[in-house]
Design a protein around this motif. Sequence first.
Motif, PDB file in Angstrom:
ATOM      1  N   LYS A  42       0.786  -1.241   0.000  1.00  0.00           N
ATOM      2  CA  LYS A  42       0.000   0.000   0.000  1.00  0.00           C
ATOM      3  C   LYS A  42       0.817   1.289   0.000  1.00  0.00           C
ATOM      4  O   LYS A  42       0.380   2.329   0.493  1.00  0.00           O
ATOM      5  CB  LYS A  42      -1.002   0.050   1.169  1.00  0.00           C
ATOM      6  CG  LYS A  42      -1.812  -1.204   1.418  1.00  0.00           C
ATOM      7  CD  LYS A  42      -2.239  -1.940   0.193  1.00  0.00           C
ATOM      8  CE  LYS A  42      -3.262  -1.211  -0.644  1.00  0.00           C
ATOM      9  NZ  LYS A  42      -3.474  -1.961  -1.935  1.00  0.00           N
ATOM     10  N   THR A  45       3.093   0.480  -4.920  1.00  0.00           N
ATOM     11  CA  THR A  45       3.792  -0.572  -5.658  1.00  0.00           C
ATOM     12  C   THR A  45       3.321  -0.661  -7.114  1.00  0.00           C
ATOM     13  O   THR A  45       4.126  -0.679  -8.046  1.00  0.00           O
ATOM     14  CB  THR A  45       3.528  -1.952  -5.000  1.00  0.00           C
ATOM     15  OG1 THR A  45       3.446  -1.782  -3.599  1.00  0.00           O
ATOM     16  CG2 THR A  45       4.587  -2.953  -5.374  1.00  0.00           C
ATOM     17  N   ASN A  46       2.011  -0.721  -7.288  1.00  0.00           N
ATOM     18  CA  ASN A  46       1.450  -0.850  -8.639  1.00  0.00           C
ATOM     19  C   ASN A  46       1.773   0.375  -9.489  1.00  0.00           C
ATOM     20  O   ASN A  46       2.039   0.264 -10.680  1.00  0.00           O
ATOM     21  CB  ASN A  46      -0.073  -1.034  -8.566  1.00  0.00           C
ATOM     22  CG  ASN A  46      -0.431  -2.419  -8.078  1.00  0.00           C
ATOM     23  OD1 ASN A  46      -0.447  -3.375  -8.844  1.00  0.00           O
ATOM     24  ND2 ASN A  46      -0.675  -2.540  -6.775  1.00  0.00           N
ATOM     25  N   SER A 132      -4.765   3.153   3.615  1.00  0.00           N
ATOM     26  CA  SER A 132      -4.883   2.396   2.369  1.00  0.00           C
ATOM     27  C   SER A 132      -5.032   0.898   2.676  1.00  0.00           C
ATOM     28  O   SER A 132      -5.840   0.191   2.070  1.00  0.00           O
ATOM     29  CB  SER A 132      -3.654   2.647   1.498  1.00  0.00           C
ATOM     30  OG  SER A 132      -3.787   2.021   0.247  1.00  0.00           O
ATOM     31  N   TYR A 199       6.311   8.274  -2.486  1.00  0.00           N
ATOM     32  CA  TYR A 199       4.981   8.386  -3.090  1.00  0.00           C
ATOM     33  C   TYR A 199       4.570   9.863  -3.231  1.00  0.00           C
ATOM     34  O   TYR A 199       4.087  10.296  -4.281  1.00  0.00           O
ATOM     35  CB  TYR A 199       3.982   7.655  -2.183  1.00  0.00           C
ATOM     36  CG  TYR A 199       2.537   7.688  -2.627  1.00  0.00           C
ATOM     37  CD1 TYR A 199       1.980   6.602  -3.287  1.00  0.00           C
ATOM     38  CD2 TYR A 199       1.717   8.785  -2.343  1.00  0.00           C
ATOM     39  CE1 TYR A 199       0.647   6.605  -3.677  1.00  0.00           C
ATOM     40  CE2 TYR A 199       0.388   8.806  -2.724  1.00  0.00           C
ATOM     41  CZ  TYR A 199      -0.146   7.725  -3.392  1.00  0.00           C
ATOM     42  OH  TYR A 199      -1.465   7.748  -3.776  1.00  0.00           O
ATOM     43  N   THR A 233       0.281   6.913 -16.471  1.00  0.00           N
ATOM     44  CA  THR A 233       0.461   6.422 -15.101  1.00  0.00           C
ATOM     45  C   THR A 233      -0.296   7.296 -14.105  1.00  0.00           C
ATOM     46  O   THR A 233      -0.100   7.177 -12.898  1.00  0.00           O
ATOM     47  CB  THR A 233       1.959   6.360 -14.718  1.00  0.00           C
ATOM     48  OG1 THR A 233       2.522   7.668 -14.906  1.00  0.00           O
ATOM     49  CG2 THR A 233       2.710   5.363 -15.559  1.00  0.00           C
ATOM     50  N   LYS A 259      -8.218   6.029  -3.895  1.00  0.00           N
ATOM     51  CA  LYS A 259      -8.257   7.492  -3.890  1.00  0.00           C
ATOM     52  C   LYS A 259      -6.955   8.098  -4.419  1.00  0.00           C
ATOM     53  O   LYS A 259      -6.962   9.117  -5.081  1.00  0.00           O
ATOM     54  CB  LYS A 259      -8.493   8.015  -2.466  1.00  0.00           C
ATOM     55  CG  LYS A 259      -9.903   7.781  -1.938  1.00  0.00           C
ATOM     56  CD  LYS A 259     -10.804   8.933  -2.316  1.00  0.00           C
ATOM     57  CE  LYS A 259     -12.267   8.665  -2.019  1.00  0.00           C
ATOM     58  NZ  LYS A 259     -12.580   8.648  -0.598  1.00  0.00           N
ATOM     59  N   GLY A 260      -5.834   7.483  -4.032  1.00  0.00           N
ATOM     60  CA  GLY A 260      -4.539   7.990  -4.484  1.00  0.00           C
ATOM     61  C   GLY A 260      -4.245   9.400  -3.997  1.00  0.00           C
ATOM     62  O   GLY A 260      -3.806  10.254  -4.754  1.00  0.00           O
TER      63      GLY A 260
HETATM   64  P1  A3P Z   1      -5.083   4.559  -1.592  1.00  0.00           P
HETATM   65  O1  A3P Z   1      -5.700   3.318  -1.020  1.00  0.00           O
HETATM   66  O2  A3P Z   1      -4.703   5.553  -0.552  1.00  0.00           O
HETATM   67  O3  A3P Z   1      -5.929   5.177  -2.665  1.00  0.00           O
HETATM   68  P2  A3P Z   1      -0.010  -0.588  -3.665  1.00  0.00           P
HETATM   69  O4  A3P Z   1       0.094  -0.531  -5.142  1.00  0.00           O
HETATM   70  O5  A3P Z   1       1.318  -0.644  -2.988  1.00  0.00           O
HETATM   71  O6  A3P Z   1      -0.966  -1.618  -3.217  1.00  0.00           O
HETATM   72  O7  A3P Z   1      -0.582   0.833  -3.193  1.00  0.00           O
HETATM   73  C1  A3P Z   1      -1.909   1.182  -3.448  1.00  0.00           C
HETATM   74  C2  A3P Z   1      -2.085   2.676  -3.197  1.00  0.00           C
HETATM   75  O8  A3P Z   1      -1.456   3.403  -4.267  1.00  0.00           O
HETATM   76  C3  A3P Z   1      -3.563   3.067  -3.212  1.00  0.00           C
HETATM   77  O9  A3P Z   1      -3.694   4.148  -2.291  1.00  0.00           O
HETATM   78  C4  A3P Z   1      -3.726   3.522  -4.654  1.00  0.00           C
HETATM   79  O10 A3P Z   1      -4.847   4.336  -4.874  1.00  0.00           O
HETATM   80  C5  A3P Z   1      -2.422   4.258  -4.869  1.00  0.00           C
HETATM   81  N1  A3P Z   1      -2.124   4.454  -6.291  1.00  0.00           N
HETATM   82  C6  A3P Z   1      -2.094   3.529  -7.266  1.00  0.00           C
HETATM   83  N2  A3P Z   1      -1.852   4.088  -8.456  1.00  0.00           N
HETATM   84  C7  A3P Z   1      -1.716   5.414  -8.233  1.00  0.00           C
HETATM   85  C8  A3P Z   1      -1.462   6.539  -9.071  1.00  0.00           C
HETATM   86  N3  A3P Z   1      -1.304   6.419 -10.385  1.00  0.00           N
HETATM   87  N4  A3P Z   1      -1.389   7.754  -8.485  1.00  0.00           N
HETATM   88  C9  A3P Z   1      -1.563   7.906  -7.152  1.00  0.00           C
HETATM   89  N5  A3P Z   1      -1.810   6.880  -6.303  1.00  0.00           N
HETATM   90  C10 A3P Z   1      -1.877   5.642  -6.836  1.00  0.00           C
END
Ligand code: A3P
Length: 301
Positions: A42, A45-46, A132, A199, A233, A259-260
């Motif tokens: 969280k 990573t993605n 998250s 982040y 992205t 939410k990001g």
């Molecule tokens: P939130 O739950 O606060 O929205 P992981 O990939 O490590 O599981 O992390 C997930 C978190 O990264 C989530 O946070 C997700 O919304 C956020 N995230 C993923 N893609 C994003 C992007 N392009 N910009 C901003 N936040 C992003």
Amino acid sequence: DVTHKQWNGYYLLPAHEPAAAQFAYNKWNPNEGDVIVASYPKTGTNWMAELVSNIAYCHDEEMLQKVKDTTVFFSFLSGGPESKYEVLEKLGIPRKVLRTHLPASLVNFKKYHERGVKIIYMIRNPKDQAVSWYHFCRTQPFADLPSYKDIYTTEKRKFFDTYLKGEHKLFAKKGEGYLEHLKEWYPHQNDNNVLFVHYEDLKKNTKQEIRKVAKFLEITLSGQDVEVIAKRTSFDFMKESDRIKSIQENKPYFKVYRKGRIGEWRDYLTTEQSSLIDEKVQKILGDTNLEFSYYGGDVKA
Ligand code: A3P
């Protein structure tokens, strides 16, 4: 404990296998130029994996698609089964983008350094990371197991209390969590094949951070490339692509793209919980130069 297997006292997520992680450590033969996106769950990573894939294959749509098709668990170093490494090789991707949530002591830095593998470690402020994780647990099948009922509860106060006590068994030892993960990774900050990215920096100075990552990967991007990558992205673009993909593939939708934002923790953590995190940061990371950014431009100040 059947659902959270352990390696060296560190708990992995239920879908992860010590055997796969050990295979990565001892036997996996990475290509020069492969990239490992390392992080605590969280923390983005993605997002970073998508960014790296887009930078690496900015001008090769076919290969970009191939990299993106390596599904989430498949691309985790500890995502089982270990036989997936053979399958990965057969995909013929010159520059693979893998992920790991493993603590630093279970990552074979020596091998990756010698083989020319680059590692990017994502960092997010621990308060938003906790929020998250709270939301992500709603979509997790294991959260419904009777033995986790008290831990992965929908009751906010209790959820964060147990999380802060280190009871969630998440890539940490008993009683530990994200801050200990950071503490273990911290000494690698200046390794020349490792880059730490925050982040919040990526959120606030997206294009500058994209250029920084590209430079680290030794890939030259034009101004136009940076524009395209920033768009592909962006949170909205990634969220929508993921939604469409889950419908097309008729897969359960794990809400990764929620939410990001920066600073949402203010609506979730009690004052005591927030102070407890501050105290723990001071205690565990006080002698490092790590700083967190808890506020962003897109939420109320
Ligand atoms: P939130 O739950 O606060 O929205 P992981 O990939 O490590 O599981 O992390 C997930 C978190 O990264 C989530 O946070 C997700 O919304 C956020 N995230 C993923 N893609 C994003 C992007 N392009 N910009 C901003 N936040 C992003």
